[in-house]
Design an enzyme around this catalytic site. Structure first.
Site, PDB file in Angstrom:
ATOM      1  N   GLU A 162      51.932  40.461  49.817  1.00  0.00           N
ATOM      2  CA  GLU A 162      50.711  39.971  49.152  1.00  0.00           C
ATOM      3  C   GLU A 162      50.576  41.039  48.462  1.00  0.00           C
ATOM      4  OE1 GLU A 162      46.866  38.919  48.990  1.00  0.00           O
ATOM      5  OE2 GLU A 162      47.040  38.577  51.050  1.00  0.00           O
ATOM      6  N   CYS A 174      41.483  39.649  47.471  1.00  0.00           N
ATOM      7  CA  CYS A 174      42.834  39.229  46.774  1.00  0.00           C
ATOM      8  C   CYS A 174      42.439  38.190  45.858  1.00  0.00           C
ATOM      9  CB  CYS A 174      43.674  39.133  47.826  1.00  0.00           C
ATOM     10  SG  CYS A 174      43.915  39.980  49.511  1.00  0.00           S
TER      11      CYS A 174
END
Lengths: 527, 527
Positions: free
Chosen positions: B259, B296
């Site tokens: 990620e 994120c």
């Protein structure tokens, strides 16, 4: 460029290739050139195909499932209607028997795959719609974009880039396909692609839903695999070519699914040999000679425990191999690689029991080798070289402890088989060996050769590296094979009328299985 | 090596590291070193951990689901019992607020994830058991082997390598975890790992089920990721580090889940601005400053259509940013990268509206920039640089056609949001823009900022490259996140008593959802 070349299928039309050279197919049975000349496409063809596919991908995302399913069904019908001609041509280009292999096994399997894919599109469950009704968060698998499919040499229909398993899965996931035909059967691929285009037209799909080129320079293949217009790559073929494609795609984060080499170890336990050794020798010989041993799941390596029963089994297999005429191999390349593989085994200490020599045009004598467990453990990598074709290696372990060590040295494989006594005398050994094999293979078989690959949802035609590039995916079996060519799309607080039908409160067809608040169901949300 | 160093957790014991150096954490609020010294593990530690994990993996495959679930639940309880201390330490190491963030949001989310994972283990449906009862072919997802989890700096609990989402998913899939702690919060990770080990002992799991090291030389990290004893890698962090790990793992066909970077574009349509522009400015400012913008899913780029409403919105956001004191960032490294990101945007033609300067120890003034659609299209890559922290970029498109071009230039992202008029005046624009954004993001939101990531089966915390390495997987959301750490195992003709419980005719707990002959069901086969 002066010669007349066959046309490529780009952007919905058969047109002259922008080629950098030409090639021709060969008749494996005679070694003779088969006319006509086919083009080696240059980058300009690839670029045109990518642009057309990218446009088609946008339209396909909005296509109703009935239309996509209609295409797959119609294509299957059209293949059947032209069956005699397609089988004849494929036989000429591959030397595979017309019957039963091509006409009665592989072609029906191919149309069956297309129809299973059509049914999956209509049902809709493949996309795994998942709904959290309280938070109004919903997700499903959705088309990923154009899929580049490289077909292999050994299944001119069932894995053909323009008709086979990856093709059906990619289309059924809602993606256009750019098929890279295998250059050993260009006419077969062309005939199939012609029927595909006709079915595309009949069902009104975007014209570039199916495109096909015959051949490419390797560097153009790598450039294609890494292109941003492409969604994913499906490849069936050699480990060397697969690893290059993988490297090109990985560096730009492009999903790439490879089905590469596999020696498919078969363990035959002492009790099974005692119980039915002669029958097993026959069964094994039949499996390893099937289609000239040119299956991805052909059993290349057998593991036995030393003893009289093992010797008898080996002698029985040798006898069957010597009594059976060798098949014509798919090409001179296959014949050469097979001879090289056998030489590699010999150099690593394997003893030739029979065969090991050419036996006519593109024929190699049915071949059997043996090696001790000690020798195997000294060169486990070389003795796991895939010798694609009609050759197998018997590994004779000193005892159970050595057999365990041998199994622990196996790389990833598509399949692994264990034969055991039906009355239970092998159960202790099974308990030791099975976990070792299980972790290393995609499909574990009991008392069965690996060569049959049933097209069912429960199949796994995949396995740990280097059999494939990722152990979580299968190349055979709708619906799982479709999800390889999909991206996970989540819709968070998206207004109801903007959701894809499969995620709206009402089940679109009453048949789609959806995971609603943790329960699989075919009901409407709130019902 | 002469200094006293903190112990690492290897093979079930806290022991002295075989270290190549030391490091210490910092208090971001003061910039001061936080004692004690922690070891940088050398390859010998990695090798020991791999051997212990490989042994544990074999034992875990045979562990009953009740035992694994018991561990996950017990671990959650133990974290809660030590909550005050864990929160205090994490606050000191990260400067994240104790309340609500650490104590009331992130810690409960972490224990909730562990408990959801436990429930999924008990239910068993995550493995997607698939049964063809006629052919007796059965398959399911099974443990893959030891998972190496790299936790990021920004979630000391919820993504911690020894307690977070990847950890819970890997354990719940039946794998041991080697946690690589983030060196910015070693004490937090140590406290968590201590509770994990205690829970491992209480529930009798293999001692090496959870191991932890604090830090590594980059080359040892790459060697670890490619090691044959490892099953898979989970990584949350920077694109640069992620891509190196991916390259190392890809070349040996090791599944690696990353990620990485995401700018999370937010499109605000004119009707929404006209309807509720002031409210949206507030909502956006709140989202982009949340946790100092260190999520994120922080919205880094906003796309607007030129006009008075857009100007008003930008002015409103600027006002909110200026009125809010900046948060302390996670580390001096984050502060430096943020300043560099803003400089990159400016160099590519973005105009600084506010901020852009340091504002104290590890603080950066809340920052807003704007750029024209023309300038964006001239440097789309540079203007998609992730500026991780409290900075955002407004892209003002000349018109709808230019906005479409801008969207078509976006790379893969975790999320994309579209705000539209609730009365429908934006619907035509939505229809144009949504498909472009949809294909490029893992999660599409309507009228909602992307910063909330609900832990639900329907979540996708993933997306096309470079947001992640594969668009088919999510890092958040049981059960899908578990399947990343699993291999597909097919059992073909395997004798009934040798099948895993989930594939036997009898549903092992009456609750496992299985795909039997094409229908999802909780019944027994044949019932």
């Amino acid at each position: 460029m002066s010669k007349i070349q066959e046309a490529v299928l780009i952007a919905g039309a058969w047109r002259a290739a922008k080629s950098t050279g030409t090639f021709h197919a060969e008749n494996p049975a005679t070694g003779e050139k088969l006319p006509p000349e086919y083009p080696v496409s240059g980058w300009a063809d690839c670029d045109d195909a990518l642009n057309a596919a990218a446009e088609a991908a946008v339209l396909l995302r909005a296509a109703p499932s009935e239309q996509i399913a209609g295409f797959l069904n119609r294509y299957a019908e059209r293949i059947e209607a032209r069956k005699t001609e397609i089988v004849e041509i494929a036989h000429r280009e591959t030397a595979l028997p017309k019957s039963p292999r091509l006409a009665d096994v592989e072609l029906p399997r191919t149309t069956n795959q297309l129809r299973q894919a059509a049914a999956a599109v209509l049902e809709g469950s493949w996309a795994m719609p998942t709904i959290d009704s309280k938070l109004n968060i919903r997700s499903l698998f959705a088309p990923l974009g154009p899929v580049l499919v490289f077909g292999p040499n050994n299944f001119p229909f069932a894995y053909n880039g323009a008709a086979g398993g990856d093709f059906a899965a990619a289309i059924a996931a809602g993606n256009p396909v750019i098929a890279k035909a295998h250059p050993s059967h260009p006419r077969t691929s062309q005939l199939l692609a012609k029927e595909a285009l006709a079915a595309v037209r009949e069902t009104g799909l975007p014209p570039a839903t199916v495109q096909m080129i015959y051949h490419l320079a390797p560097e153009d293949g790598l450039k294609l695999a890494a292109d941003s217009r492409l969604g994913a790559v499906g490849f069936t073929g050699s480990r060397a070519a697969g690893m290059k494609l993988k490297a090109a795609a990985d560096v730009v984060g492009k999903p790439v699914y490879l089905e590469m080499s596999s020696v498919n170890p078969v363990v035959i336990l002492p009790g099974a040999l005692a119980e039915r050794g002669a029958k097993l020798a026959e069964e094994f010989a039949g499996s390893c000679l099937m289609a000239g041993g040119q299956f991805c799941t052909s059993p290349g390596v057998v593991i036995l425990l030393a003893g009289d029963a093992a010797e008898k089994f080996i002698a029985g297999v040798k006898e069957k191999l010597e009594a059976t005429p060798p098949a014509t191999l798919l090409s001179s390349g296959v014949a050469k690689n097979l001879a090289d593989g056998v030489t590699t085994w010999q150099a690593a200490g394997a003893e030739l029991l029979t065969g090991g020599v050419r036996a006519g045009i593109n024929k190699f004598a049915n071949t059997l080798l043996r090696v001790s467990g000690d020798a195997f453990l000294a060169s486990p990598e070389k003795l796991q070289t895939e010798a694609f074709g009609n050759a197998s290696l018997m590994v004779v372990a000193r005892d159970a402890a050595q057999a365990e060590k041998i199994l622990a040295h196996f790389e990833g494989n598509l399949t692994g088989s264990i034969y055991s006594d039906t009355r239970g005398s092998d159960d202790e050994l099974y308990t030791k060996f099975a976990p070792l094999l299980r972790a290393r293979v995609g499909r574990l078989l009991n008392d069965k050769m690996p060569t049959g690959v049933a097209v069912t949802a429960a199949m796994n035609h995949g396995g740990p590296f280097p059999a494939t590039g990722h152990p979580g995916f299968t190349a055979v079996g709708i619906p799982a094979s479709q999800r390889r060519f999909a991206m996970l799309q989540c819709f968070d607080n998206v207004r109801p009328h903007r959701l894809p039908p499969a995620l709206q409160d009402k089940n679109p067809n009453g048949k789609t299985w959806r995971l609603i608040d943790g329960q699989w169901s075919q009901r409407d949300v709130g019902a």
